[in-house]
Design an enzyme around this catalytic site. Structure first.
Site, PDB file in Angstrom:
ATOM      1  N   ASN A  89      -6.574 -10.642   9.901  1.00  0.00           N
ATOM      2  CA  ASN A  89      -7.411 -10.548  11.091  1.00  0.00           C
ATOM      3  C   ASN A  89      -7.575  -9.064  11.407  1.00  0.00           C
ATOM      4  O   ASN A  89      -6.583  -8.328  11.480  1.00  0.00           O
ATOM      5  CB  ASN A  89      -6.764 -11.279  12.263  1.00  0.00           C
ATOM      6  CG  ASN A  89      -6.698 -12.778  12.039  1.00  0.00           C
ATOM      7  OD1 ASN A  89      -7.597 -13.352  11.439  1.00  0.00           O
ATOM      8  ND2 ASN A  89      -5.633 -13.408  12.503  1.00  0.00           N
ATOM      9  N   HIS A 102      -0.939  -6.584   8.988  1.00  0.00           N
ATOM     10  CA  HIS A 102      -0.116  -7.663   8.455  1.00  0.00           C
ATOM     11  C   HIS A 102      -1.018  -8.653   7.744  1.00  0.00           C
ATOM     12  O   HIS A 102      -2.053  -9.064   8.280  1.00  0.00           O
ATOM     13  CB  HIS A 102       0.685  -8.360   9.559  1.00  0.00           C
ATOM     14  CG  HIS A 102      -0.133  -8.753  10.749  1.00  0.00           C
ATOM     15  ND1 HIS A 102      -0.509  -7.844  11.708  1.00  0.00           N
ATOM     16  CD2 HIS A 102      -0.665  -9.951  11.113  1.00  0.00           C
ATOM     17  CE1 HIS A 102      -1.240  -8.461  12.623  1.00  0.00           C
ATOM     18  NE2 HIS A 102      -1.359  -9.741  12.286  1.00  0.00           N
TER      19      HIS A 102
HETATM   20  P1  5GP Z   1      -2.654 -11.588  14.443  1.00  0.00           P
HETATM   21  O1  5GP Z   1      -3.113 -12.455  15.600  1.00  0.00           O
HETATM   22  O2  5GP Z   1      -2.504 -10.137  14.909  1.00  0.00           O
HETATM   23  O3  5GP Z   1      -3.442 -11.729  13.199  1.00  0.00           O
HETATM   24  O4  5GP Z   1      -1.221 -12.116  14.069  1.00  0.00           O
HETATM   25  C1  5GP Z   1      -0.065 -11.758  14.738  1.00  0.00           C
HETATM   26  C2  5GP Z   1       0.977 -12.773  14.355  1.00  0.00           C
HETATM   27  O5  5GP Z   1       2.244 -12.218  14.650  1.00  0.00           O
HETATM   28  C3  5GP Z   1       0.874 -14.089  15.121  1.00  0.00           C
HETATM   29  O6  5GP Z   1       0.698 -15.143  14.192  1.00  0.00           O
HETATM   30  C4  5GP Z   1       2.184 -14.174  15.887  1.00  0.00           C
HETATM   31  O7  5GP Z   1       2.698 -15.491  15.913  1.00  0.00           O
HETATM   32  C5  5GP Z   1       3.084 -13.229  15.112  1.00  0.00           C
HETATM   33  N1  5GP Z   1       4.097 -12.557  15.902  1.00  0.00           N
HETATM   34  C6  5GP Z   1       3.888 -11.853  17.049  1.00  0.00           C
HETATM   35  N2  5GP Z   1       5.033 -11.311  17.483  1.00  0.00           N
HETATM   36  C7  5GP Z   1       5.985 -11.674  16.581  1.00  0.00           C
HETATM   37  C8  5GP Z   1       7.386 -11.402  16.469  1.00  0.00           C
HETATM   38  O8  5GP Z   1       8.002 -10.717  17.305  1.00  0.00           O
HETATM   39  N3  5GP Z   1       8.033 -11.937  15.411  1.00  0.00           N
HETATM   40  C9  5GP Z   1       7.403 -12.701  14.466  1.00  0.00           C
HETATM   41  N4  5GP Z   1       8.148 -13.172  13.459  1.00  0.00           N
HETATM   42  N5  5GP Z   1       6.084 -12.950  14.525  1.00  0.00           N
HETATM   43  C10 5GP Z   1       5.387 -12.453  15.569  1.00  0.00           C
END
Ligand code: 5GP
Ligand code: ZN
Length: 116
Positions: A89, A102
């Site tokens: 994303n 990520h």
């Molecule tokens: P994005 O929305 O930026 O593509 O994805 C961020 C991802 O990071 C989400 O799926 C969310 O669940 C995950 N996430 C956010 N904070 C943490 C954290 O502190 N630990 C872990 N393991 N995952 C996280």
């Protein structure tokens, strides 16, 4: 792009300051299970260095971007999956909520297309 961002949650996971279920670590990357998994395998793979998104990382450190991509298949195969979906994303309007690049490695269930 600097090495780390003191306010970044994924930099804190890389540093070991926030716990996470680590799946693999390499010289350049760390992979850990998503806190809010959306598939039987839902692993996030991040570079150790801080960059906002995959395109920024590819410009600043293409070797690290390549290492991250190589790692995605190892993670999927390590969980027993030959097929997987890799999602970056990129930008808030596309659903990015953490601005440390990520790759989401998703596998273990039917993955429909187009994604939501
Ligand atoms: P994005 O929305 O930026 O593509 O994805 C961020 C991802 O990071 C989400 O799926 C969310 O669940 C995950 N996430 C956010 N904070 C943490 C954290 O502190 N630990 C872990 N393991 N995952 C996280
Ligand atoms: Zn960071």
């Amino acid at each position: 792009m600097s090495g780390t961002d003191p306010d970044c949650v994924f930099c804190k996971i890389v540093a070991g300051d926030i716990p996470a279920e680590i799946v693999s670590e390499t010289e350049r990357t760390v992979a850990f299970r998503d806190l809010n998994g959306q598939a039987p395998t839902h692993v996030l793979v991040v570079p150790r260095l801080h960059a906002a998104d995959i395109a920024s990382l590819a410009v600043a450190a293409p070797d690290v971007a390549a290492a991250l991509l190589v790692e995605t298949r190892r993670i999927a195969v390590g969980d027993g999956h030959e097929a997987y979906r890799l999602v970056f994303n990129t930008g808030a309007d596309a659903g990015q909520s953490v601005f440390h690049v990520h790759g989401h490695v998703l596998a273990g269930r039917d993955l429909t297309w187009p994604p939501g």
